[in-house]
Design an enzyme around this catalytic site. Structure first.
Site, mmCIF file in Angstrom:
data_model
loop_
_atom_site.group_PDB
_atom_site.id
_atom_site.type_symbol
_atom_site.label_atom_id
_atom_site.label_comp_id
_atom_site.label_asym_id
_atom_site.label_seq_id
_atom_site.Cartn_x
_atom_site.Cartn_y
_atom_site.Cartn_z
ATOM 1 N N LEU A 15 181.997 -55.486 71.614
ATOM 2 C CA LEU A 15 182.364 -56.696 70.870
ATOM 3 C C LEU A 15 182.258 -56.481 69.358
ATOM 4 O O LEU A 15 182.543 -57.384 68.580
ATOM 5 C CB LEU A 15 181.436 -57.852 71.271
ATOM 6 C CG LEU A 15 181.477 -58.297 72.730
ATOM 7 C CD1 LEU A 15 180.391 -59.330 73.011
ATOM 8 C CD2 LEU A 15 182.849 -58.868 73.085
ATOM 9 N N LYS A 65 172.923 -42.313 70.436
ATOM 10 C CA LYS A 65 172.028 -42.720 69.341
ATOM 11 C C LYS A 65 171.072 -41.598 68.909
ATOM 12 O O LYS A 65 170.701 -41.529 67.742
ATOM 13 C CB LYS A 65 171.247 -43.978 69.731
ATOM 14 C CG LYS A 65 172.139 -45.214 69.841
ATOM 15 C CD LYS A 65 171.356 -46.472 70.137
ATOM 16 C CE LYS A 65 172.278 -47.663 70.342
ATOM 17 N NZ LYS A 65 171.533 -48.911 70.562
ATOM 18 N N ALA A 127 160.356 -48.413 79.143
ATOM 19 C CA ALA A 127 159.847 -47.545 78.074
ATOM 20 C C ALA A 127 160.880 -46.493 77.681
ATOM 21 O O ALA A 127 160.542 -45.366 77.338
ATOM 22 C CB ALA A 127 158.551 -46.871 78.535
ATOM 23 N N GLY A 128 162.152 -46.892 77.716
ATOM 24 C CA GLY A 128 163.234 -45.980 77.342
ATOM 25 C C GLY A 128 163.639 -46.139 75.882
ATOM 26 O O GLY A 128 162.882 -46.653 75.049
ATOM 27 N N GLY A 129 164.867 -45.715 75.585
ATOM 28 C CA GLY A 129 165.371 -45.742 74.217
ATOM 29 C C GLY A 129 165.442 -47.137 73.623
ATOM 30 O O GLY A 129 165.180 -47.322 72.423
ATOM 31 N N ASN A 150 156.150 -49.823 82.577
ATOM 32 C CA ASN A 150 157.273 -48.971 82.972
ATOM 33 C C ASN A 150 157.056 -48.473 84.397
ATOM 34 O O ASN A 150 155.918 -48.358 84.859
ATOM 35 C CB ASN A 150 157.380 -47.782 82.006
ATOM 36 C CG ASN A 150 158.678 -47.025 82.184
ATOM 37 O OD1 ASN A 150 159.750 -47.585 82.013
ATOM 38 N ND2 ASN A 150 158.590 -45.746 82.526
ATOM 39 N N ARG A 151 158.163 -48.162 85.088
ATOM 40 C CA ARG A 151 158.035 -47.637 86.454
ATOM 41 C C ARG A 151 157.166 -46.382 86.460
ATOM 42 O O ARG A 151 156.294 -46.229 87.297
ATOM 43 C CB ARG A 151 159.432 -47.305 87.017
ATOM 44 C CG ARG A 151 160.196 -48.527 87.505
ATOM 45 C CD ARG A 151 161.364 -48.105 88.382
ATOM 46 N NE ARG A 151 162.155 -49.262 88.790
ATOM 47 C CZ ARG A 151 163.251 -49.671 88.165
ATOM 48 N NH1 ARG A 151 163.680 -49.021 87.106
ATOM 49 N NH2 ARG A 151 163.924 -50.727 88.584
ATOM 50 N N THR A 152 157.435 -45.483 85.507
ATOM 51 C CA THR A 152 156.606 -44.288 85.358
ATOM 52 C C THR A 152 155.510 -44.588 84.348
ATOM 53 O O THR A 152 155.772 -44.685 83.149
ATOM 54 C CB THR A 152 157.457 -43.091 84.863
ATOM 55 O OG1 THR A 152 158.630 -42.994 85.668
ATOM 56 C CG2 THR A 152 156.674 -41.798 84.934
#
Length: 271
Positions: A15, A65, A127-129, A150-152
């Site tokens: 967008l 990114k 807990a990613g980017g 987080n899963r991990t």
């Protein structure tokens, strides 16, 4: 005419052209803004080609990114902390990298949703980017603490440790989330893209603001939060427009109005 764009893969859904053309209208600025699809292994080549065509700057979306972070000659503090760049400005042949995602979220929470972050207990799921990009700007607002699930579990512990210099961050596994309300819950996982719902304890959202970084009229997380007695629910459209406004200001030194653009997109686009 100034030349801008967004590089991503995929990028059709973006967008950003609509948003930036609306910003340009406000200041009577003529600019072009295009969607640029890059092969996943050729970000630098795509960026250099766009620059050589006379671009003044561009946005970067998934999955580039981190590529853009490495591509930049100079980085803002926000970009350094996030380890990722979503906005490039070219000035005197120097490539400046910025990350406007976190400040965009903070602006949406504070201005559009009228929330104070100071002294609040904030749970961020994932807990990613996406989480990396928002942690420092939220911590700069002095919340009581950020709970990072987080899963991990190890990943959230590492991220919590990395950002602890900016404020109090506690990392743990999603299965360790307690069944007690917090002030703000932010879904920073990809679950809403997948159309799935995380397994979260009941009572978590009671009286809370629940925010999904993904945008869409009602994501699975938003539906669940509403059933769990959330006081306010929101998708990430406001964040999308607010981070774009910060990119526009980074490029052109002008601060556009965001509320009318958020309303316009809600009316025009089937989210």
């Amino acid at each position: 005419m100034r030349k801008f764009g967004v590089i991503g893969n995929p990028v059709d859904h973006s967008l950003s052209p609509m948003i930036h053309h609306e910003f340009a209208k406000e200041f009577d600025i003529e600019l072009s803004y295009e969607k640029i699809l890059s092969p996943v292994d050729a970000f630098n080549l795509t960026a250099e080609k766009f620059m050589s065509a006379g671009s003044s700057g561009f946005n970067i979306t998934l999955p580039f990114k981190i590529n853009a972070y490495n591509f930049a000659d100079d980085l803002t503090d926000e970009a350094k902390a996030a380890g990722a760049v979503n906005t490039i400005k070219i000035d005197n042949n120097i490539i400046f990298g910025e990350n406007t995602d976190g400040k965009g979220l903070v602006n949406d929470l504070e201005r559009n949703l009228e929330q104070t972050l100071r002294n609040k207990e904030i749970l961020i799921i994932g807990a990613g980017g996406a989480t990396r990009g928002i942690l420092k700007p939220i911590l700069d607002k002095k919340p009581e603490k950020i709970l990072l699930a987080n899963r991990t579990k190890e990943k959230s512990l590492r991220l919590a440790n990395e950002f602890s210099e900016y404020g109090k961050v506690c990392g743990f596994g999603i299965d360790q989330i307690k069944s007690k309300p917090v002030d703000i819950v932010i879904n920073a996982t990809s679950s809403s893209i997948d159309g799935t719902m995380l397994n979260l304890p009941k009572g978590l959202c009671e009286g809370a603001l629940c925010y999904d970084l993904m945008y869409g009229s009602e994501t699975p997380f938003m539906k669940w939060a509403l059933k769990d007695s959330a006081l306010i629910i929101s998708d990430g459209l406001g964040m999308l427009v607010e981070q774009a406004a910060l990119s526009f200001e980074f490029w052109l030194g002008k601060k556009p109005s965001t509320r009318p653009v958020i309303n316009l997109i809600r009316e025009r686009v089937d989210l």
